[in-house]
Design a protein around this motif. Structure first.
Motif, short mmCIF file in Angstrom:
data_model
loop_
_atom_site.label_atom_id
_atom_site.label_comp_id
_atom_site.label_asym_id
_atom_site.label_seq_id
_atom_site.Cartn_x
_atom_site.Cartn_y
_atom_site.Cartn_z
N SER A 61 0.83 -1.21 0.00
CA SER A 61 0.00 0.00 0.00
C SER A 61 0.87 1.25 0.00
CB SER A 61 -0.88 0.04 1.25
OG SER A 61 -1.47 -1.21 1.48
N ASP A 62 2.02 1.14 0.62
CA ASP A 62 2.90 2.31 0.75
C ASP A 62 3.32 2.88 -0.60
OD1 ASP A 62 4.81 1.56 3.79
OD2 ASP A 62 2.96 2.70 3.42
N GLN A 63 3.21 2.08 -1.63
CA GLN A 63 3.66 2.55 -2.95
C GLN A 63 2.92 3.78 -3.42
OE1 GLN A 63 4.92 -0.73 -5.87
NE2 GLN A 63 3.47 -1.72 -4.49
N ILE A 64 1.67 3.92 -2.99
CA ILE A 64 0.96 5.10 -3.46
C ILE A 64 1.03 6.26 -2.47
CG2 ILE A 64 -0.64 3.82 -4.93
CD1 ILE A 64 -2.79 4.37 -2.73
N ARG A 65 1.72 6.03 -1.37
CA ARG A 65 1.84 7.08 -0.36
C ARG A 65 2.25 8.43 -0.95
NH1 ARG A 65 3.20 7.15 5.38
NH2 ARG A 65 3.19 4.87 5.38
N PRO A 66 3.34 8.49 -1.78
CA PRO A 66 3.76 9.82 -2.24
C PRO A 66 2.75 10.53 -3.13
CG PRO A 66 5.26 8.11 -3.06
CD PRO A 66 4.22 7.44 -2.27
N TYR A 67 1.86 9.76 -3.71
CA TYR A 67 0.96 10.40 -4.67
C TYR A 67 -0.32 10.93 -4.03
CZ TYR A 67 4.13 8.04 -7.75
OH TYR A 67 5.27 7.61 -8.35
N THR A 68 -0.53 10.55 -2.76
CA THR A 68 -1.81 10.96 -2.17
C THR A 68 -1.74 12.38 -1.62
OG1 THR A 68 -1.15 10.06 -0.03
CG2 THR A 68 -2.36 8.61 -1.51
#
Lengths: 375, 464, 94
Positions: free
Chosen positions: B387-394
């Motif tokens: 899930s952390d993979q989308i962290r920077p994009y949120t």
């Protein structure tokens, strides 16, 4: 569609196609030579430039005779081309060597020469074994490696600049009225009772006779006119060194020193399909073997390497075929297009133009590949 | 014997000039493993040749070379610090289609002579340009050189010509070198302009465009003026040049308007433009096209420097010759493309990085979650880092829950309970997060923790 | 032919064609020899004509010398080293 007519259309601008076209215009025929021209290194441009006899034709005595005849015609053939075009082919008929390393190779070579001499119908297999001492005596300016055990020597052999040969034949062809049409790729061939219509993307060429001599594409195009000519690619790689003073005056099939001083080193025989990349391992092997033969090559800088594809029939001997289904259509493919250029431009041309079939010609028919068909 | 074994790299760059250095810096900033191979003993390419040494030991001259040099110096410093592996004195001699690269010592050094090879995921060719050879009778006599040779000698060794110098050829570089020579007191005995008569007339239609880059025009004109003003014999419309001498250059024979005359010379400097060095791209089988304006072959590339061969791109003057500043940008672009191709950044990020002035594009994740308010919590039966993979994009506070670690997974229900991603925990964590961000009163979180018997003393399952 | 524009810094001693030369460190063999007025590095293998350094950047292969016994070295790519032995390349060793 641009329409053009001729007596003969030759498909394939490599050394075979050009030598045929050249020979034909010398006989006064109206010829169109078409060539696909891609930038890939073809056999005609990537070869070692040998005009060679020894070692050829094992198992086919007719071919051995064919080769001798070709070689004997070469000096005059070269001289004519040079006079006609002013180009210097750098043809050197010094005699050629096959150098052996170790006892096993030496014995193999001895046996081979023996076999070939015995099989030679005319008894004219002029190839002899020489000892290591004799060999070193022939090469006073360079030391042989320790393992060199001897060599076979053939006085007929020599070498030429294959690029200039190609250019000279093409140039003379055009000078004598031949039409050269590069960047033409055959899409379709239509055969009628008295002529052939060859269509490329932009042109339509009409001729009474058709000659297909386009290397690896020969199978496909010959198939369009009812001929089965199997050819497969075999990769060979070559290394070129920097120029140095001339010390090695006899070509071998693996090492030759050009007139400008650079050494060319080969060879390899690889079944890798249509891949013309060079590979580190093979180049390394070529270099290693060359250094075993002539150790001082070690000091030379390598400046270039390349790979190209030989065009081989199943027994590596020529196929010269006229279509039964469509008479007038011919397919020609061979290894040794350089060595045979002299005979392709003369005797084969007589076969194509005048239907003069050379003796023993059936030996070159591809039915020999399929035993069933031969019966 | 020093064996340089450098197995696999994300990005291998051939050439440590402005383009190669910029690409290395950018690629490293995104965490790629980078290897730079260069033939020369120090970084800088041709234009910034020997720049580190110049700055350190010949500072007075260094400052005379101008702003461009300060720029180059800073680039080299950043390159040296960026963490790329950098090997000097390496000549690449063979590259396989699968990007295995073979290299040897460029100086045939005994201690460095082993053939080494390394493997790249992506390759950047940044080998720069070279002088267009200008063959003329006698050009092999010692004392005939391309004009950039004096540039090299000056930068690397502080040498200037001693004796009579003749300059011949065409192009602004010749004028620049001529002026530099005058500045250091070299005696230029003739300037031979070989541009064809009528070239000016042909160039006139391009004048409006040229005037837009008037800085270059005026610079060129001022160089020309300087040469004329110094009283150097200036000959244009030259038809023939011949270099004469026995063991070295003695004089230059000039043919103009059907007449010929000799000029004494110790050094003849030639220039006829600069052409990209396409040896490697040719060897790889990249497609090239003829660039008629500058009369050279250049590799066919897209805006990012990608050639027709997979995973191979170029940057700098080995593509279109355009100088150091543009080379640096093209290196940066090529690296961003590689970072994108290797999946390290998204297309949106890459585009945004390159267009800082334009409206920044938003990613798909942002589009979906952009309109929500409050924190985001992601729960997964898989590992948290998934899930952390989308962290920077949120662009919001982000909490991920997952099941990394050793623990019960006999049934999905037990798995979720053990790793605290069952619905009870999700509610409790969710309320806690909201409370932490002061969006709700903490009492609600406490209530949920009590209601669902969540044991706060239990060791964190993902830490086991 | 070429001269130094400023004061020399640290030097090393190299041997060119049997003669000792003091040259500044950090230079290439080619530039070191040019300062000494040595323009001819070799003779052409094909024509015998004198040849010297040309491009100074490693692309032309004109400046070949024999250095410490190894022939065919690009002098413009090799930094000078203490006690380096340099010979002209008249004819390649065979």
């Amino acid at each position: 569609m641009i329409k053009e007519n001729a007596e003969v259309v030759v498909v394939g601008g490599g050394v075979i196609g050009v030598s045929l076209a050249y020979g034909m215009v010398k006989k006064g025929a109206k010829v169109i030579l078409i060539d696909k021209v891609d930038n890939r290194l073809t056999a005609s441009r990537g070869n070692f430039g040998l005009v060679w006899f020894q070692g050829k034709g094992k198992g086919m005595p007719r071919y051995v005779e064919w080769c001798i005849e070709a070689i004997e015609r070469w000096p005059e053939f070269a001289e004519n081309l040079e006079t006609e075009t002013g180009f210097n082919l750098n043809y050197e008929k010094t005699g050629g060597l096959e150098i052996c390393l170790g006892e096993e190779e030496h014995q193999e070579r001895v046996n081979f020469i023996e076999e070939m001499s015995q099989a030679s119908r005319s008894g004219r297999y002029d190839c002899e074994m020489i000892s290591r001492k004799e060999l070193q005596g022939m090469l006073p300016k360079i030391k042989l490696g320790k393992e060199v055990s001897g060599a076979s020597f053939c006085s007929h052999d020599g070498c030429v600049n294959p690029l200039i040969l190609l250019k000279a034949m093409n140039s003379s062809f055009q000078q004598k009225g031949g039409s050269f049409r590069p960047e033409q790729s055959v899409q379709k061939i239509e055969c009628s009772s008295n002529d052939f219509k060859i269509e490329t993307g932009t042109h339509s060429f009409n001729a009474e006779k058709l000659v297909i001599a386009c290397g690896l594409m020969t199978t496909k195009l010959a198939g369009m006119v009812g001929m089965k000519v199997p050819v497969i690619p075999e990769r060979g790689q070559i290394l070129v060194t920097e120029r140095t003073s001339r010390v090695f005056n006899y070509p071998t099939a693996e090492i030759r020193q050009n007139y400008d001083g650079s050494f060319m080193l080969g060879s390899s025989h690889e079944a890798v399909g249509y891949n013309i990349e060079t590979s580190y391992e093979v180049l390394q092997n070529i270099a290693k073997r060359a250094i075993r033969i002539l150790p001082s090559l070690k000091n030379l800088q390598l400046i270039r390497s390349w790979a190209a594809l030989r065009v081989l029939t199943p027994d590596q001997k020529p196929v010269y075929l006229e279509s039964d289904q469509y008479p007038g259509a011919h397919a020609i493919t061979s290894h040794s297009g350089v060595s045979l250029a002299s005979i392709h431009s003369s005797i084969l041309v007589e076969w194509i133009l005048e239907e003069r079939i050379p003796p023993g010609f059936t030996a070159f028919h591809p039915k020999r590949f399929n035993v069933q068909e031969a019966i | 014997m020093n064996s340089i074994r450098a197995p696999k790299f994300d990005y291998i760059i051939i050439g440590a000039g402005p383009a190669g250095m910029a690409a290395a810096i950018t690629a490293r900033a995104h965490g790629l493993s980078v290897l730079v191979l260069d033939e020369q003993p120090s970084a800088g390419g041709q234009i910034f040749r020997n720049i580190e040494s110049l700055e350190a030991t010949r500072n007075s001259e260094f400052s005379k070379l101008g702003q461009e040099y300060e720029f180059g110096s800073s680039l080299v410093r950043r390159f040296k610090k960026c963490g790329a592996d950098y090997f000097t004195d390496r000549s690449v001699w063979q590259i396989d289609k699968n990007l295995q690269i073979h290299h040897v010592s460029a100086s045939a050094s005994k201690s460095n002579s082993v053939n080494s090879h390394c493997q790249a995921k992506r390759l950047l060719i940044a080998v720069g340009a070279m002088e267009r050879p200008m063959p003329l009778p006698g050009w092999t006599i010692p004392g005939v050189m391309p004009c950039t040779a004096v540039d090299v000698l000056y930068k690397s060794s502080g040498l200037i010509p001693d004796g009579e110098v003749v300059l011949a050829g065409s192009g602004p570089l010749l004028l620049l070198i001529g002026c530099r020579l005058l500045d250091v007191g070299v005696h230029v005995s003739a300037f031979l302009d070989t541009s064809m008569n009528g070239a000016l007339l042909k160039a006139l239609p391009l004048l409006p465009n040229a005037l837009r880059s008037h800085k270059y025009l005026t610079r060129g004109l001022s160089l020309l003026w300087k040469i004329r003003k110094a009283g150097i014999p200036f000959y244009s419309g030259i038809q023939n040049i011949e270099a004469l001498g026995t063991s070295k250059l003695e004089k230059v024979r000039i043919g103009k308007s059907g007449k010929s005359f000799d000029v004494t010379a110790d050094l003849l400097l030639l220039h006829n433009g600069v052409v990209p060095n396409v040896q490697i791209t040719r060897n790889l089988g990249c497609e090239h096209r003829w660039y008629d304006v500058q009369r050279y072959w250049e590799p066919i590339v897209d805006d990012w420097g990608n050639t027709s061969v997979d995973h191979v791109s170029i940057a700098g003057d080995c593509g279109r010759v355009a100088g150091a500043a543009i080379s640096e940008v093209s290196g940066h672009l090529a690296a961003l493309e590689t970072v994108y191709q290797l999946g390290v950044i998204s297309k949106v990020e890459r585009d945004n990085l390159l267009n800082p002035d334009k409206e920044q594009k938003i990613s798909f994740v942002e589009k979906c979650l952009g309109k929500t308010e409050g924190p985001i919590m992601a729960a997964s039966d898989y590992m948290r880092m998934n899930s952390d993979q989308i962290r920077p994009y949120t662009n919001k506070s982000f909490y991920s829950l997952g099941t990394d670690g050793f623990g019960r997974s006999d049934t999905r229900k037990n798995l979720r309970k053990f790793f605290e991603v069952d619905k009870e925990h999700l509610v409790a964590y969710g309320l806690s997060v909201l409370a932490k961000e002061q969006l709700i009163a903490s009492k609600y979180a406490k209530e949920a923790i009590k209601k669902y018997n969540i044991d706060g003393e239990k060791p964190m399952p993902t830490k086991l | 032919m070429f001269k130094k524009q400023y004061e020399s810094h640290e030097t090393v001693s190299i041997i060119f064609e049997g003669k000792n030369l003091d040259v500044e460190i950090g230079q290439t063999v080619a530039s070191a020899l040019l300062v000494g007025g040595n323009m001819v590095f070799r003779s052409s293998v094909v024509s015998g004509q004198p040849r010297g350094p040309y491009c100074m950047m490693g692309v032309c292969f004109e400046c070949l010398l024999e250095i410490d016994g190894i022939p065919n070295q690009r002098a413009c790519m090799i930094p000078v080293r203490e006690a380096m032995e340099i010979k002209r390349q008249q004819k390649n060793k065979e």
